[in-house]
Motif scaffolding. Structure first.
Motif, mmCIF file in Angstrom:
data_model
loop_
_atom_site.group_PDB
_atom_site.id
_atom_site.type_symbol
_atom_site.label_atom_id
_atom_site.label_comp_id
_atom_site.label_asym_id
_atom_site.label_seq_id
_atom_site.Cartn_x
_atom_site.Cartn_y
_atom_site.Cartn_z
ATOM 1 N N ARG A 18 0.679 -4.468 4.640
ATOM 2 C CA ARG A 18 -0.320 -3.400 4.486
ATOM 3 C C ARG A 18 -0.368 -2.897 3.046
ATOM 4 N NH1 ARG A 18 2.137 0.326 9.038
ATOM 5 N NH2 ARG A 18 3.907 -0.255 7.726
ATOM 6 N N PHE A 19 0.721 -3.104 2.300
ATOM 7 C CA PHE A 19 0.781 -2.631 0.919
ATOM 8 C C PHE A 19 0.756 -3.759 -0.114
ATOM 9 C CE2 PHE A 19 2.650 0.937 3.260
ATOM 10 C CZ PHE A 19 1.920 1.988 2.730
ATOM 11 N N ALA A 20 0.627 -4.994 0.321
ATOM 12 C CA ALA A 20 0.611 -6.128 -0.612
ATOM 13 C C ALA A 20 -0.522 -5.943 -1.625
ATOM 14 C CB ALA A 20 0.440 -7.433 0.145
ATOM 15 N N GLN A 21 -0.202 -6.069 -2.898
ATOM 16 C CA GLN A 21 -1.124 -5.900 -4.024
ATOM 17 C C GLN A 21 -1.925 -4.600 -3.930
ATOM 18 O OE1 GLN A 21 -3.456 -9.449 -4.792
ATOM 19 N NE2 GLN A 21 -1.717 -10.383 -5.810
ATOM 20 N N SER A 22 -1.300 -3.568 -3.429
ATOM 21 C CA SER A 22 -2.009 -2.303 -3.310
ATOM 22 C C SER A 22 -1.769 -1.417 -4.529
ATOM 23 C CB SER A 22 -1.602 -1.559 -2.036
ATOM 24 O OG SER A 22 -0.259 -1.168 -2.086
ATOM 25 N N VAL A 23 -2.728 -0.532 -4.747
ATOM 26 C CA VAL A 23 -2.637 0.520 -5.743
ATOM 27 C C VAL A 23 -2.780 1.820 -4.960
ATOM 28 C CG1 VAL A 23 -3.679 1.557 -7.799
ATOM 29 C CG2 VAL A 23 -3.656 -0.937 -7.531
ATOM 30 N N VAL A 24 -1.770 2.685 -5.079
ATOM 31 C CA VAL A 24 -1.743 3.936 -4.319
ATOM 32 C C VAL A 24 -1.813 5.106 -5.282
ATOM 33 C CG1 VAL A 24 -0.438 5.337 -2.664
ATOM 34 C CG2 VAL A 24 -0.292 2.832 -2.557
ATOM 35 N N PHE A 25 -2.772 5.981 -5.058
ATOM 36 C CA PHE A 25 -2.854 7.219 -5.837
ATOM 37 C C PHE A 25 -1.998 8.257 -5.126
ATOM 38 C CE2 PHE A 25 -4.449 11.409 -6.786
ATOM 39 C CZ PHE A 25 -4.587 11.366 -8.161
ATOM 40 N N ILE A 26 -1.020 8.832 -5.834
ATOM 41 C CA ILE A 26 -0.132 9.823 -5.234
ATOM 42 C C ILE A 26 -0.779 11.209 -5.347
ATOM 43 C CG2 ILE A 26 2.154 10.922 -5.323
ATOM 44 C CD1 ILE A 26 2.213 8.077 -4.262
ATOM 45 N N CYS A 27 -1.128 11.774 -4.196
ATOM 46 C CA CYS A 27 -1.771 13.092 -4.140
ATOM 47 C C CYS A 27 -0.752 14.222 -4.213
ATOM 48 C CB CYS A 27 -2.576 13.234 -2.852
ATOM 49 S SG CYS A 27 -3.910 12.026 -2.689
ATOM 50 N N ALA A 28 0.434 13.992 -3.673
ATOM 51 C CA ALA A 28 1.475 15.024 -3.672
ATOM 52 C C ALA A 28 2.839 14.365 -3.604
ATOM 53 C CB ALA A 28 1.287 15.967 -2.488
ATOM 54 N N HIS A 29 3.796 14.905 -4.378
ATOM 55 C CA HIS A 29 5.165 14.388 -4.379
ATOM 56 C C HIS A 29 6.104 15.552 -4.634
ATOM 57 C CE1 HIS A 29 8.509 11.869 -6.380
ATOM 58 N NE2 HIS A 29 8.601 11.725 -5.073
ATOM 59 N N GLY A 36 0.027 9.696 -0.404
ATOM 60 C CA GLY A 36 -0.919 9.051 -1.292
ATOM 61 C C GLY A 36 -1.982 8.302 -0.528
ATOM 62 N N LEU A 37 -2.946 7.792 -1.268
ATOM 63 C CA LEU A 37 -4.054 7.023 -0.689
ATOM 64 C C LEU A 37 -4.144 5.670 -1.385
ATOM 65 C CD1 LEU A 37 -6.745 9.847 -0.604
ATOM 66 C CD2 LEU A 37 -5.429 8.971 1.337
ATOM 67 N N ILE A 38 -4.212 4.607 -0.586
ATOM 68 C CA ILE A 38 -4.455 3.276 -1.149
ATOM 69 C C ILE A 38 -5.902 3.263 -1.627
ATOM 70 C CG2 ILE A 38 -4.558 0.795 -0.682
ATOM 71 C CD1 ILE A 38 -2.461 1.263 1.543
ATOM 72 N N VAL A 39 -6.128 2.901 -2.879
ATOM 73 C CA VAL A 39 -7.476 2.992 -3.457
ATOM 74 C C VAL A 39 -8.147 1.640 -3.656
ATOM 75 C CG1 VAL A 39 -7.002 5.217 -4.560
ATOM 76 C CG2 VAL A 39 -6.598 3.092 -5.844
ATOM 77 N N ASN A 40 -7.487 0.560 -3.236
ATOM 78 C CA ASN A 40 -8.097 -0.756 -3.486
ATOM 79 C C ASN A 40 -8.226 -1.625 -2.242
ATOM 80 O OD1 ASN A 40 -5.254 -1.157 -3.416
ATOM 81 N ND2 ASN A 40 -5.432 -3.002 -4.653
ATOM 82 N N LYS A 41 -8.175 -1.036 -1.057
ATOM 83 C CA LYS A 41 -8.333 -1.826 0.173
ATOM 84 C C LYS A 41 -9.362 -1.161 1.074
ATOM 85 C CE LYS A 41 -3.805 -3.807 -0.026
ATOM 86 N NZ LYS A 41 -3.088 -4.813 0.653
ATOM 87 N N ARG A 42 -10.395 -1.905 1.367
ATOM 88 C CA ARG A 42 -11.458 -1.372 2.214
ATOM 89 C C ARG A 42 -11.125 -1.571 3.688
ATOM 90 N NH1 ARG A 42 -17.059 -2.838 -0.913
ATOM 91 N NH2 ARG A 42 -16.458 -1.786 -2.827
ATOM 92 N N ALA A 43 -11.596 -0.616 4.490
ATOM 93 C CA ALA A 43 -11.514 -0.772 5.945
ATOM 94 C C ALA A 43 -12.533 -1.845 6.329
ATOM 95 C CB ALA A 43 -11.827 0.551 6.632
ATOM 96 N N ASP A 44 -12.152 -2.720 7.214
ATOM 97 C CA ASP A 44 -13.023 -3.838 7.588
ATOM 98 C C ASP A 44 -14.372 -3.371 8.107
ATOM 99 O OD1 ASP A 44 -11.095 -5.705 6.889
ATOM 100 O OD2 ASP A 44 -10.203 -5.697 8.891
ATOM 101 N N ASP A 45 -15.424 -3.807 7.439
ATOM 102 C CA ASP A 45 -16.805 -3.596 7.882
ATOM 103 C C ASP A 45 -17.128 -2.158 8.268
ATOM 104 O OD1 ASP A 45 -17.342 -6.364 7.578
ATOM 105 O OD2 ASP A 45 -16.435 -6.753 9.528
ATOM 106 N N LEU A 46 -16.594 -1.181 7.552
ATOM 107 C CA LEU A 46 -16.874 0.219 7.847
ATOM 108 C C LEU A 46 -17.444 0.873 6.604
ATOM 109 C CD1 LEU A 46 -16.684 2.489 9.970
ATOM 110 C CD2 LEU A 46 -14.412 3.007 9.072
ATOM 111 N N ARG A 47 -18.586 1.502 6.773
ATOM 112 C CA ARG A 47 -19.248 2.188 5.660
ATOM 113 C C ARG A 47 -19.386 3.661 6.019
ATOM 114 N NH1 ARG A 47 -20.277 -0.952 1.475
ATOM 115 N NH2 ARG A 47 -21.850 0.453 0.682
ATOM 116 N N LEU A 48 -19.682 4.463 5.015
ATOM 117 C CA LEU A 48 -19.793 5.897 5.208
ATOM 118 C C LEU A 48 -20.812 6.228 6.297
ATOM 119 C CD1 LEU A 48 -19.005 8.764 4.441
ATOM 120 C CD2 LEU A 48 -20.671 8.645 2.570
#
Length: 184
Positions: A18-29, A36-48
């Motif tokens: 789930r984290f392979a080649q991921s970039v995570v923005f840390i919101c709080a530490h 944090g939020l993974i910022v480079n992986k899209r949910a499959d076929d889901l749009r706003l």
């Protein structure tokens, strides 16, 4: 060590797919853990638009139909919006630093549906979370690299390029990156 507002870059030997080649923005530490939020992986076929329809939020004609991201494996049904600092929810916004903020209330989705939300944003379902000392332990085991967050990488680069771009910000190439930690 406070990693709030930083990017985590998964090392090549990341054991969790789930984290392979991921970039995570840390919101709080803090000593209580990290979020944090993974910022480079899209949910499959889901749009706003799909998400807004499921939540019965009316969509205006000025809405941008953004992709929805996989923010992490915790609370898949909960939504988060990472955005630039200029937008603040009337209910609650977490100011991460002078450049980034995160909002997890319905009003931001309503604003996005009407084209009034933050211009630079990532809509995500779920988040990445670590208990006390867990992230620090993973860092000491060479699971992650850290770098200052960059709005261009987070919001403007294509998802497929964010991992490599974050590495380049550190001056590292994925071709020469080793998953082995060294000791002198």
């Amino acid at each position: 060590m406070d990693l709030t507002g930083k990017l985590l870059i998964a090392m090549p030997a990341m054991g969790d797919d789930r984290f392979a080649q991921s970039v995570v923005f840390i919101c709080a530490h803090s000593p209580e853990g990290a979020m944090g939020l993974i910022v480079n992986k899209r949910a499959d076929d889901l749009r706003l638009a799909d998400l807004l329809e499921q939540l019965d939020i009316a969509q205006g004609r000025d809405m941008t139909n953004l992709p929805v991201h996989f923010g992490g494996p915790v609370e898949h049904g909960r939504g988060f919006v990472l955005h630039d600092y200029g937008y603040h929810s009337a209910i609650s916004t977490l100011d991460v630093n002078d450049e980034f903020a995160m909002t997890a209330t319905m009003d931001i989705l309503e604003d996005l549906a009407l084209g009034r939300g933050p211009l630079r944003n990532i809509v995500a379902l779920g988040y990445a979370g670590w208990g006390p000392g867990q992230l620090e332990s993973e860092l000491s085991q060479n699971a992650w690299l850290t770098v200052e967050a960059d709005k261009e990488i987070v919001f403007s680069h294509a998802d497929a390029n964010k991992w490599e771009s974050a590495l380049q910000k550190l001056g590292v190439s994925s071709v020469t990156l080793s998953s082995e930690a060294g000791r002198a």
